[in-house]
Scaffold this motif. Structure first.
Motif, PDB file in Angstrom:
ATOM      1  N   VAL A 174       5.517   4.598 -10.919  1.00 17.22           N
ATOM      2  CA  VAL A 174       5.592   5.146  -9.545  1.00 17.22           C
ATOM      3  C   VAL A 174       6.951   5.644  -9.116  1.00 17.22           C
ATOM      4  CG1 VAL A 174       5.942   4.217  -7.238  1.00 17.22           C
ATOM      5  CG2 VAL A 174       3.929   3.586  -8.705  1.00 17.22           C
ATOM      6  N   LEU A 223       3.474  -0.929 -12.526  1.00 14.77           N
ATOM      7  CA  LEU A 223       3.240   0.104 -11.623  1.00 14.77           C
ATOM      8  C   LEU A 223       4.793   0.599 -11.195  1.00 14.77           C
ATOM      9  CD1 LEU A 223       0.534   1.767 -11.101  1.00 14.77           C
ATOM     10  CD2 LEU A 223       0.481  -0.781 -11.813  1.00 14.77           C
ATOM     11  N   ALA A 274      -3.793  -1.181  -8.942  1.00 10.57           N
ATOM     12  CA  ALA A 274      -3.991  -0.373 -10.213  1.00 10.57           C
ATOM     13  C   ALA A 274      -3.631  -1.554 -11.248  1.00 10.57           C
ATOM     14  CB  ALA A 274      -3.207   0.660 -10.226  1.00 10.57           C
ATOM     15  N   LEU A 330      -1.924   5.789  -1.492  1.00 13.06           N
ATOM     16  CA  LEU A 330      -2.373   5.286  -2.520  1.00 13.06           C
ATOM     17  C   LEU A 330      -2.357   6.107  -3.582  1.00 13.06           C
ATOM     18  CD1 LEU A 330      -3.323   2.242  -2.622  1.00 13.06           C
ATOM     19  CD2 LEU A 330      -5.742   3.416  -2.352  1.00 13.06           C
ATOM     20  N   VAL A 331      -1.649   5.548  -4.747  1.00 16.00           N
ATOM     21  CA  VAL A 331      -1.443   6.350  -6.001  1.00 16.00           C
ATOM     22  C   VAL A 331      -1.907   5.714  -7.251  1.00 16.00           C
ATOM     23  CG1 VAL A 331       0.667   7.515  -5.140  1.00 16.00           C
ATOM     24  CG2 VAL A 331       1.047   5.446  -6.507  1.00 16.00           C
ATOM     25  N   ASP A 332      -2.363   6.304  -8.272  1.00 13.13           N
ATOM     26  CA  ASP A 332      -2.744   5.797  -9.496  1.00 13.13           C
ATOM     27  C   ASP A 332      -1.726   6.588 -10.524  1.00 13.13           C
ATOM     28  OD1 ASP A 332      -3.689   4.511 -11.850  1.00 13.13           O
ATOM     29  OD2 ASP A 332      -5.543   4.670 -11.343  1.00 13.13           O
ATOM     30  N   GLN A 352       5.052   4.409  -1.812  1.00 17.00           N
ATOM     31  CA  GLN A 352       3.669   4.607  -2.549  1.00 17.00           C
ATOM     32  C   GLN A 352       3.145   3.338  -2.722  1.00 17.00           C
ATOM     33  OE1 GLN A 352       3.998   7.224  -6.096  1.00 17.00           O
ATOM     34  NE2 GLN A 352       6.294   7.388  -5.731  1.00 17.00           N
ATOM     35  N   TYR A 371      -0.328   0.852  -4.294  1.00 14.83           N
ATOM     36  CA  TYR A 371      -1.135   0.826  -5.477  1.00 14.83           C
ATOM     37  C   TYR A 371      -2.069  -0.147  -5.711  1.00 14.83           C
ATOM     38  CZ  TYR A 371       3.064  -1.426  -7.370  1.00 14.83           C
ATOM     39  OH  TYR A 371       3.947  -2.217  -7.367  1.00 14.83           O
TER      40      TYR A 371
END
Lengths: 374, 249
Positions: free
Chosen positions: A61, A57, A84, A16-18, A80, A82
């Motif tokens: 990303v 995103l 967000a 999980l990315v931001d 990836q 997200y």
């Protein structure tokens, strides 16, 4: 709440990315063109550089993915995910400028009908999990028209022009009726000349008209284009059959199970059915898999080859899922393939297939409420 | 009692010609506080007060409804709103301040004489240089609207407040969209206008603001002002239509 909406995507693994919220405005503009400027939330930094809040995103990303792959930290298939915020100037009154996207971007996986269908299944799972019972999907495939263009008997420059024109609203038809310099007396005088011959003519013209070269656009580019234009003139106009074929492809709007058949018939009339076979097989298999594994939001679903053109990253399979009726232009779920984005963004340094899917929790909540009649 | 506010350009040829337009209608412009004042009266036009403003401020004010009527360039009316003609309604083109908003490229680009050529050149440019062609202009909206309509996408905009025609030579941009009346400045900077590169033919225009405060007194002042002006049938009809639509608001 966001966590539960995105839980179907956890099946893909990954993290999980931001990523970066702020991007130089040049990035989306160079990638997508000025048409997106009106939708970007832009501000000016202390050095007078225009910056944009991320409009989705996918872009930040993809940038992180390029960094990872360029350094060797990331190889093979990589996901990836997200949950967000993203920022866009509303296209319609009442739409928020700031909203949450829950989604995933999957890099380096096989580019196959199987993976396409899986992406649709994940997005419809997420929508269903959020309590949305009814909706309608629309499908496109931005590889189909370019595929037909490649198979037709046209010059390289015409093919390139048509592929570009496909990305602009009304562009292909405008291109087929275009006005350009091919009819110029000067271009006519270049027919049959080699590069040295063209350069001589250009030098003569410069001397006669008192022109000197000045511009970042190089003299070589001017000469290259003049040679292409002279060649275009020798090739003549786009043949009627090719025109009819491309217009027929653009006009296709049909049910998912008819798509391959309708396009196959157009290919047959153009005498290119052998070349188109593999592309249409993938299309047929993709829709068969979607119907088998995740037959949700498909009642009344329509395929048209040009659908999704305005999302400039996508270059293959693309879909949207929305409420029926007037809110259909505001999808709660979407996804698609953008196999060339990393190559373009990294100026050819990094290559990986890419496909992504995303839902909008705010729109899912609205659609869920309406669906249950509250 | 001043019921109707009219804005005219505060200096230069546009001001002189606007003054002449009203003088021909029998109204003399008298500035308060002499030549440098920013308020004026039209002698003989009861209930009308005049503001002297930069043309750009007049266009913005008409779009916002800050005053009832004004004289300004159509280029500005088209640039300052996404919906030209909606709030600021041109009633009469006045036959002065004429100029075209055009696309101009370096004259050494022998391969480019239409937007289709420019699109192909832009694609090759992006392959070669890794960026899009840059278009310098102060007409960001007009350019974007027109290029979208022409299905031309291979460009980036760079804002240029002035001396736009110098941008290609200095390297600040590759081509320009600018306003020109004779083309002499473009030619002097080795630029040529594309064959299909006229985006807008602009003139100074008598324009009315739909969202201004149209009180009965303002309407009466306009009815009186109009008796002196010799409007042709077109302008007369346009003004009637405007006033009729006003009452529906």
């Amino acid at each position: 709440m966001g966590r539960s909406i995105g839980s179907p995507f956890e099946r893909l693994g990954g993290e999980l990315v931001d990523p970066d919220m702020i991007l130089p405005v040049a990035l989306p503009l160079d990638l997508c063109g000025e048409s997106v400027r009106a939708r970007l939330c832009v501000f000016t930094d202390h050095n007078n550089q225009d910056m944009a809040l991320r409009p989705d995103l996918t872009l930040p990303v993809a940038l992180a993915e390029i960094e990872g792959r360029a350094s060797g930290a990331v190889t093979g298939e990589h996901v990836q995910r997200y949950e967000a915020r993203a920022f866009r100037q509303p296209a319609a009154a009442g739409e928020p400028m700031e909203f949450v996207q829950v989604g995933f971007e999957r890099f380096g996986a096989e580019a196959s009908a199987q993976i396409d269908a899986e992406t649709y299944a994940l997005v419809s799972d997420a929508a269903e999990g959020a309590g949305v019972e009814d909706g309608i999907a629309q499908f496109g495939d931005l590889g189909i028209l370019p595929g037909f263009i490649d198979l037709l008997d046209l010059s390289a420059a015409t093919k390139a022009g048509l592929r570009r024109a496909f990305r602009e609203e009304g562009g292909v038809r405008a291109f087929l009726e275009r006005r350009d310099s091919a009819g110029d007396a000067f271009v006519q005088s270049l027919q049959g000349l080699d590069r040295a011959g063209v350069e001589n003519k250009v030098a003569e013209r410069f001397a006669a008209d008192g022109i000197a070269h000045f511009s970042d656009r190089t003299h070589n580019e001017v000469v290259t284009r003049l040679m292409e234009q002279a060649r275009e003139l020798e090739n003549g106009a786009v043949p009627e059959l090719a025109k009819r074929t491309l217009e027929a492809v653009l006009d296709v709007r049909c049910g998912l199970d008819e798509a391959a058949g309708v396009l196959g018939e157009i290919a047959r009339k153009a005498g290119i059915e052998a070349g188109a076979a593999a592309m249409l097989e993938t299309l047929e298999r993709r829709f068969a898999l979607i119907a088998q594994h995740s037959a949700r939001f498909l009642d009344g679903a329509v395929f048209s080859p040009g659908f999704g053109r305005r999302f400039t990253y996508y270059d293959g399979f693309v879909f949207e899922i929305a409420e029926r009726g007037e809110r259909q232009s505001r999808p709660f779920g979407a996804g698609g393939r953008y196999d060339h984005l990393l190559t373009d963004l990294s100026h050819g340094k990094v290559h990986a297939t890419a496909i992504g899917g995303v839902v909008r929790p705010d729109r899912l909540a609205l659609a869920g409420k309406r669906g249950t009649g509250t | 009692m001043n019921a109707l506010t009219l804005a005219i350009p505060s200096k230069g040829r546009l001001k002189d010609k606007s003054e002449a337009f009203f003088a021909a209608a029998g109204y003399e412009l008298v500035q308060e506080g002499g030549e440098r004042g920013y308020r004026a009266q039209l002698v003989g036009a009861d209930g009308v007060s005049v503001l002297l403003l930069p043309a750009r401020d007049i266009a913005q004010g008409l779009i916002d409804g800050a005053f009832h009527a004004g004289i300004t360039g159509e280029d500005l009316l088209h640039e300052l709103t996404e919906t030209p003609g909606k709030n600021a309604v041109v009633v009469k083109r006045l036959g002065f301040g004429g100029a075209d908003v055009v696309v101009a490229v370096p004259n050494c680009w022998l391969d480019v004489s239409t937007l289709t050529d420019l699109d192909a050149a832009g694609a090759l440019f992006r392959q070669t240089h890794g960026r899009r062609l840059r278009v310098a202009t102060k007409y960001m909206r007009i350019t974007r609207r027109h290029f979208a309509r022409a299905s031309f996408g291979e460009y980036r905009l760079v804002y240029s407040a002035g001396a736009t025609e110098a941008a290609p030579a200095s390297g600040a941009a590759d081509l320009i969209v600018d306003i020109t009346s004779t083309g002499a400045t473009l030619a002097a900077n080795n630029l040529k206008v594309l064959e299909d590169g006229v985006l807008l033919e602009s003139e100074a225009s008598l324009t009315f603001a739909r969202t201004a405060d149209w009180t009965d007194a303002a309407r009466a002042a306009l009815a009186n002002l109009r008796t002196g002006m010799e409007l042709d049938a077109n302008a007369d009809g346009a003004l009637d239509a405007f006033m009729t639509n006003m009452t529906k608001l």
